[in-house]
Each structure stands twice: as C-alpha cells, then as structure tokens.
Design an enzyme around this catalytic site. Structure first.
Site, PDB file in Angstrom:
ATOM      1  N   LYS A 136       0.859  -1.187   0.000  1.00  0.00           N
ATOM      2  CA  LYS A 136       0.000   0.000   0.000  1.00  0.00           C
ATOM      3  C   LYS A 136       0.894   1.236   0.000  1.00  0.00           C
ATOM      4  CE  LYS A 136      -4.136  -1.963   0.355  1.00  0.00           C
ATOM      5  NZ  LYS A 136      -5.267  -1.695  -0.531  1.00  0.00           N
TER       6      LYS A 136
ATOM      7  N   LYS B 219     -13.258  -7.289  -9.234  1.00  0.00           N
ATOM      8  CA  LYS B 219     -13.816  -7.632  -7.923  1.00  0.00           C
ATOM      9  C   LYS B 219     -15.305  -7.852  -8.162  1.00  0.00           C
ATOM     10  CE  LYS B 219     -10.506  -5.255  -4.957  1.00  0.00           C
ATOM     11  NZ  LYS B 219     -10.248  -4.100  -4.070  1.00  0.00           N
TER      12      LYS B 219
HETATM   13  O1  OSB Z   1      -7.921  -1.735  -2.577  1.00  0.00           O
HETATM   14  O2  OSB Z   1      -7.519  -3.729  -3.008  1.00  0.00           O
HETATM   15  C1  OSB Z   1      -7.974  -2.891  -2.237  1.00  0.00           C
HETATM   16  C2  OSB Z   1      -8.975  -4.474   1.081  1.00  0.00           C
HETATM   17  C3  OSB Z   1     -10.185  -3.865   1.289  1.00  0.00           C
HETATM   18  C4  OSB Z   1     -10.652  -2.970   0.371  1.00  0.00           C
HETATM   19  C5  OSB Z   1      -9.896  -2.649  -0.737  1.00  0.00           C
HETATM   20  C6  OSB Z   1      -8.676  -3.255  -0.968  1.00  0.00           C
HETATM   21  C7  OSB Z   1      -8.211  -4.183  -0.028  1.00  0.00           C
HETATM   22  C8  OSB Z   1      -6.950  -4.878  -0.138  1.00  0.00           C
HETATM   23  C9  OSB Z   1      -6.827  -6.241   0.522  1.00  0.00           C
HETATM   24  O3  OSB Z   1      -5.977  -4.405  -0.699  1.00  0.00           O
HETATM   25  C10 OSB Z   1      -6.565  -7.323  -0.447  1.00  0.00           C
HETATM   26  C11 OSB Z   1      -6.866  -8.710   0.105  1.00  0.00           C
HETATM   27  O4  OSB Z   1      -7.974  -8.955   0.604  1.00  0.00           O
HETATM   28  O5  OSB Z   1      -5.993  -9.563  -0.003  1.00  0.00           O
HETATM   29 MG    MG Z   2      -7.022  -1.731  -4.569  1.00  0.00          MG
END
Ligand code: OSB
Ligand code: MG
Length: 354
Positions: free
Chosen positions: A164, A263
C-alpha cells in the site's frame, strides 16, 4: 437444465482480523459479512458472500444496507423463480439501481448452485482451466513493519506482494525492498490517495520497480489517470474506478489505464465480470482478481474466476490463516509453494462452516 430457487437464507458473520489492516482509507480490525444460501427444490445449496464493509469507507454499500436490499428487494425478485441459466439472476436484478455487492452475493450463490446441479466444479463451469492459482498477499502498515512483513510473506511462499502506498510513503525505501527481491512481483496500491495532486508526486514511485501501480487517483479522476499512464513506464491499473463494463470501456477509450482489477462484489457478480473478461480479452487489457479482506466463500468464487485462461496476472489470494484465526469454510484455503489448488468438488467445492 432449469433450477428453481426454492429458498434463500442469510447468515451474519463477524470476526476479528489477526492483525489490524491499516491503510490511508481505514483501519480495519474486525470484518462483518453476510453469507447468502440459495436452495433448490431438493435442498441443494449454493453459497455467496456479501463483501460490503460495516461502514461505507471503500464503497457506498454497508453490511446493514446491503442486508436490507437483499432481504426486501432482491429476495422477492429471485425467490420461487425457475431459472434456465445463472445469468437470469443478474437479469432479474437489473431494474434495481446500484447495490452491486448485494446483487453479487445473491447472484454468485446462484452460479454455485447451477454448477452443483451439473456436478461440476464452478471453475470448470465458467470455463476455467485446471491449474493451481498463484497466490498473492497484501502487506500494509508503517515502514518499520514493512520490511519484516515482506520477509515473512516471502518465507510463507508468496511470489506476488502488494504494497500500500500514499503520498507520505518513502518511494526510495520501497525501491530498496523491491530491488532486494528480484524474484518477487511487487504491486503498489494507492487507493486513490494521490487525488488532486500533481503527477510529480507520483513519479518517484515510477522508479521503484513495481509491476503496476493501482488506483493512484480518485474513482472519477479519469484525466489524471490518463496523464499518469502517458508519462510513466509502470503500468497503471484501475480498481475503485471500475464498477461495470462501461467503466472498463471508458478506461480503454480514454487511455486511462492498462490493467483492471476484477472484484465481483464491486461489479455486481459473475455475469458482468464475465462480460468484462471478454471485452478485456478482445481489447488486450490485462486483468487480475482483487480481494477485500474476504472470507472463504467469496475467495472460492474469486479462485474460480482467476482460473480463467484470460486472467494472466496474480491476484489477491492469501491463505485463510492470513486474515483469520479460522475461516468460514471447510477445508480452509491453503497456500502451498506460492500456489492454491482449486477444489475438484462440485460448485465452489467448500462446505460452509459457521
Ligand atoms: O484496494 O484492493 C484494495 C482491502 C479492502 C478494500 C480494498 C482493498 C483491499 C486490499 C486487501 O488491498 C486485499 C486482500 O484482501 O488480499
Ligand atoms: Mg485496490
């Protein structure tokens, strides 16, 4: 083969994360979700999972709001219906505005049920190929934890690690981490945190060696993404901006990105996602399957999606034990040598354990 949706049930799930998941958007310490069970006339069950969060920090939907929509709006549209094909579910829901996560949860349960009626694993039913799916993990948190967490992820077998990032992140430090692990594919996810900022703020991350940079700008900042794409060597990947096939077409027309994150919760389910997969294949846009701190039902659907031959990039697929003390499925999902084997049982191939 027609399937009658004889009954629909919901289960609330709430579990603490092993470790708080801290990003610029939110600190997540506990995850709530709703499991959807659809039943045919013989009592055979299909499973879906609603991935809305407790509060609207990632998308507009919430656990309570999506449950209201599933109970009072979507259930009456689906219950009792005789469906010829699982795409009938999305069609029945099409007059309901928005609420993609609520629709996806119920629609995905229908796909699981159809695959089970055929006695086929869901991945095969949707056209996937049998091979282990490569695992990928996300590492969040402050810089002192980062080096340690990356090391732990590599020791657990992951070969793709998502970091991140935000304007406060030290790009030079990440460059060192990436350079120290040539065998690992590193993604960077900004979750829109460069919103409103000049391209110069993002450019240091172009030197860090990432395989892609995910969602640097806000959901609707198409022009900023276009400028980033035109001026950077790292591929630009869109996550939050993509709610539908139309958004992917806009990304292509405006040259606002190279890659999309799929997603199913954000897209409203399998039917819309498969349309996007087809469009991306025709348009040579790369794809990968993203996670949202999900339980095993959602992850099992995601694994089936990732088995499609069109999906070439590694997604967010961590071990059940990464986020959870215990998952809601049996068996749990395990990463072995950086891969996850798909279940060969009918449907998603996992039993519900709640
Ligand atoms: O932006 O990909 C994202 C988790 C919650 C909401 C958005 C995101 C995420 C993650 C976690 O990056 C990824 C995972 O669950 O392995
Ligand atoms: Mg993302």
């Amino acid at each position: 083969m027609a399937v009658r949706i004889a009954d629909i049930k919901f289960h609330k799930v709430k579990k603490p994360l092993n470790q708080p998941f801290v990003t610029v958007l939110q600190k997540v310490e506990e995850r709530e979700a709703t499991v959807v069970v659809v039943q045919d006339a013989e009592g055979q069950e299909g499973y879906g999972e609603c991935v809305a969060f407790s509060t609207p920090w990632y998308t507009a939907e919430t656990v309570v709001g999506s449950r209201f929509v599933m109970d009072t709006v979507l259930t009456p549209l689906l219950k009792g219906q005789l469906l010829d094909h699982p795409t009938d579910a999305a069609r029945l829901f099409s007059k309901v505005k928005g609420n993609q996560m609520a629709k996806a949860a119920m629609e995905m349960a229908v796909w699981d049920l159809f695959a089970k009626q055929k006695g086929m694993p869901l991945y095969e039913y949707v056209g996937g190929v049998q091979s282990p799916v490569p695992a990928g993990v996300v590492v969040a948190g402050s810089s002192d934890q980062l080096v340690r967490n990356v090391k732990a992820a590599i020791e657990s077998g992951y070969r793709r690690i998502k970091l991140k990032i935000s304007p406060a992140t030290d790009a030079a430090m990440l460059k060192k981490i990436v350079a120290a692990h040539a065998e690992i594919s590193f993604y960077a996810d900004a979750n829109g945190s460069f919103s409103g900022l000049a391209l110069e703020e993002l450019l240091p991350f172009d030197e860090a060696g990432f395989a892609l940079i995910e969602q640097p700008y806000g959901e609707q900042e198409w022009a900023a993404h276009r400028i980033a794409r035109a001026n950077m060597k790292t591929p630009i990947c869109l996550d939050e901006s993509i709610h539908s096939l139309e958004d992917v077409q806009r990304m292509a027309n405006q040259q606002a990105g190279d890659i999309v994150v799929l997603k199913m919760g954000r897209l409203g389910g399998w039917a819309e996602t498969l349309k996007i997969v087809e469009f991306c294949k025709q348009s040579q846009i790369e794809m990968w399957v993203g996670g949202m701190i999900e339980f095993g039902i959602s992850k099992a659907h995601n694994l089936a999606l990732a088995s499609l031959p069109e999906i070439k990039l590694t997604g967010d697929f961590s071990d059940s034990g990464h986020f959870w003390q215990s998952d809601i499925i049996s068996p749990e999902i395990h990463v072995e040598h950086g891969e996850i084997n798909l279940s060969e049982y009918p449907g998603i191939g996992y039993k519900l354990k709640i």
